[in-house]
Design an enzyme around this catalytic site. Sequence first.
Site, PDB file in Angstrom:
ATOM      1  N   GLU A  79      37.557  47.931  21.896  1.00 48.39           N
ATOM      2  CA  GLU A  79      38.373  46.883  22.515  1.00 48.39           C
ATOM      3  C   GLU A  79      39.826  47.267  22.297  1.00 48.39           C
ATOM      4  OE1 GLU A  79      36.825  43.243  20.819  1.00 48.39           O
ATOM      5  OE2 GLU A  79      34.788  43.807  21.403  1.00 48.39           O
ATOM      6  N   HIS A 117      41.053  41.013  20.471  1.00 51.98           N
ATOM      7  CA  HIS A 117      39.782  41.572  20.943  1.00 51.98           C
ATOM      8  C   HIS A 117      39.779  41.702  22.461  1.00 51.98           C
ATOM      9  CE1 HIS A 117      37.122  41.241  17.287  1.00 51.98           C
ATOM     10  NE2 HIS A 117      38.211  40.617  16.888  1.00 51.98           N
ATOM     11  N   HIS A 166      37.232  45.853  16.839  1.00 55.72           N
ATOM     12  CA  HIS A 166      36.124  46.521  17.523  1.00 55.72           C
ATOM     13  C   HIS A 166      36.734  47.741  18.203  1.00 55.72           C
ATOM     14  CE1 HIS A 166      34.072  42.415  17.359  1.00 55.72           C
ATOM     15  NE2 HIS A 166      33.482  43.223  16.495  1.00 55.72           N
ATOM     16  N   GLU A 178      40.900  37.019  23.022  1.00 55.04           N
ATOM     17  CA  GLU A 178      40.133  37.896  23.904  1.00 55.04           C
ATOM     18  C   GLU A 178      41.049  38.177  25.088  1.00 55.04           C
ATOM     19  OE1 GLU A 178      37.030  39.003  23.304  1.00 55.04           O
ATOM     20  OE2 GLU A 178      36.833  37.893  21.426  1.00 55.04           O
TER      21      GLU A 178
HETATM   22  C1  GEM Z   1      33.710  38.090  19.224  1.00 52.07           C
HETATM   23  S1  GEM Z   1      34.843  37.258  18.276  1.00 52.07           S
HETATM   24  C2  GEM Z   1      35.399  35.860  19.221  1.00 52.07           C
HETATM   25  C3  GEM Z   1      34.460  34.875  19.494  1.00 52.07           C
HETATM   26  N1  GEM Z   1      34.040  34.110  18.403  1.00 52.07           N
HETATM   27  C4  GEM Z   1      33.009  33.310  18.530  1.00 52.07           C
HETATM   28  N2  GEM Z   1      32.662  32.516  17.551  1.00 52.07           N
HETATM   29  N3  GEM Z   1      32.354  33.285  19.633  1.00 52.07           N
HETATM   30  C5  GEM Z   1      32.708  38.807  18.373  1.00 52.07           C
HETATM   31  O1  GEM Z   1      33.040  39.336  17.341  1.00 52.07           O
HETATM   32  O2  GEM Z   1      31.552  38.785  18.800  1.00 52.07           O
HETATM   33  C6  GEM Z   1      34.013  38.705  20.480  1.00 52.07           C
HETATM   34  C7  GEM Z   1      34.485  40.103  20.507  1.00 52.07           C
HETATM   35  O3  GEM Z   1      33.841  41.005  20.021  1.00 52.07           O
HETATM   36  O4  GEM Z   1      35.563  40.355  21.039  1.00 52.07           O
HETATM   37 ZN    ZN Z   2      35.675  42.143  19.637  1.00 53.50          ZN
END
Ligand code: GEM
Ligand code: ZN
Length: 443
Positions: A92, A223, A89, A314
């Site tokens: 991020e 992320h 992303h 994260e």
């Molecule tokens: C997330 S990815 C991590 C979380 N995965 C789940 N199943 N909740 C996304 O892509 O939405 C978070 C992010 O963007 O960092």
């Molecule tokens: Zn992300």
Amino acid sequence: MKLVVLFLVALLTVYVDSFPDDDYTWTHHDAEALKRVLDETARECPDITRVYSPGKSVKNVDLWTIEITDNPGVHEPGEPEFKYVGNMHGNEVVGREILLILIPYLCKEYNKGTPTIVELVDNTRIHIMPTMNPDGYAIALEEFLKTGSNSWTVGRQNANNVDLNRNFPDMDKKFFKLQKMHSKINNHITMTMQEIGHLLQKETQVILNWMTEYPFVLSANLHGGDIVANYPFDASKDGRPHYQKCADDAVFIELSKAYSQAHATMSDPGRKKCDMTEESFDDGITNGADWYPVPGGMQDTNYMYTNCFEITLELGCNKFPPAEQLPQFWDDNKNALIKYMQMVHIGIKGFVTAESGDVLENAVISVKGINHDITTAPDGDYWRLLVPGNYKVTASKPGYLPKTKMCRVEDTLEATHCNFVLTSRMSDLEQDILRELREWDKQ
Ligand code: GEM
Ligand code: ZN
């Protein structure tokens, strides 16, 4: 006097050991600066690095990657491959930035002879891609430079406005369907374009090819937006949020905890989630589907399409923090980043060969009680991440008699060697003919 000398020695040690140097400027790295870090590291450490690009983004920016290992450019039979991917992303950026510190750090510590780093680099083929979404990053950076912050979603997607973490083939859905049909397929799932049902973005396609080009064993996808280690499954059978266990739940919990517990604060009890609504995740880890379902994510594609186990990290509440906060992020994550790479060495590993001595590619390694098979790489080598215990392991390949062995996994960062020699089902004459045909092929 003695005390003063001791103090000076201590001070000097701290000074010599400090990384990065005291005069290092912590900044956000744009595309050129990112490439410069990789190139400079390659210049500092030419014997253990290779800079390469597995492909380009929608806007034709290379997804620059650096390989760090004792023998770059080749897969050493038996040596596991690891990857870190940052900035999927575009907004991020903590993952991107700490990977850009990790890269020169590994080089410097290797040159210095730091034992843990030398051992890691000599025995692991590490690939680091600081950004898989350079186009999104460019948009987020522009906003950040203009306003001094990022508005949560600007630059998240790629240049076509697609969320790359929803763009992978939804292999969980296909797997759940196969399970319902009592299919024995539990990995290396294939899907037709019709089954996928959407266009794959260039970045997604590059990563899918990259995933199959190298025999990756373990990876993490970095992320931001919370502080937690997230593991498969990312999607649930019914699409609703609840724990969706995968066959390797125990392994993924161990992998996730390895990161969260080595991180400065991730596993702290009582910490609030970033939105401050509830208590944070137990042990700083979560099952993806239990948090909220993400169909078409990269993490589960690794698990259901290849032999690679991936978790999603994260790394902070602020997706695009000011540069002054980067040293703190590095301090908080440094040990965890190293520890997690070392985890590529848990479980069992070995070779599958025929009695003739030929290595057997694509032999299947199955572990009793775990419905997720691993296959051997082109050199007949395999890596099967497992938590400590005794396992009944079977190696099989069409045309050969399967073989089963007990393999014991200890609580160490050194995989137990478990090799298999398979007996051909073919007659001697058939084997001779096959060998001749192979010779022919080579000419
Ligand atoms: C997330 S990815 C991590 C979380 N995965 C789940 N199943 N909740 C996304 O892509 O939405 C978070 C992010 O963007 O960092
Ligand atoms: Zn992300």
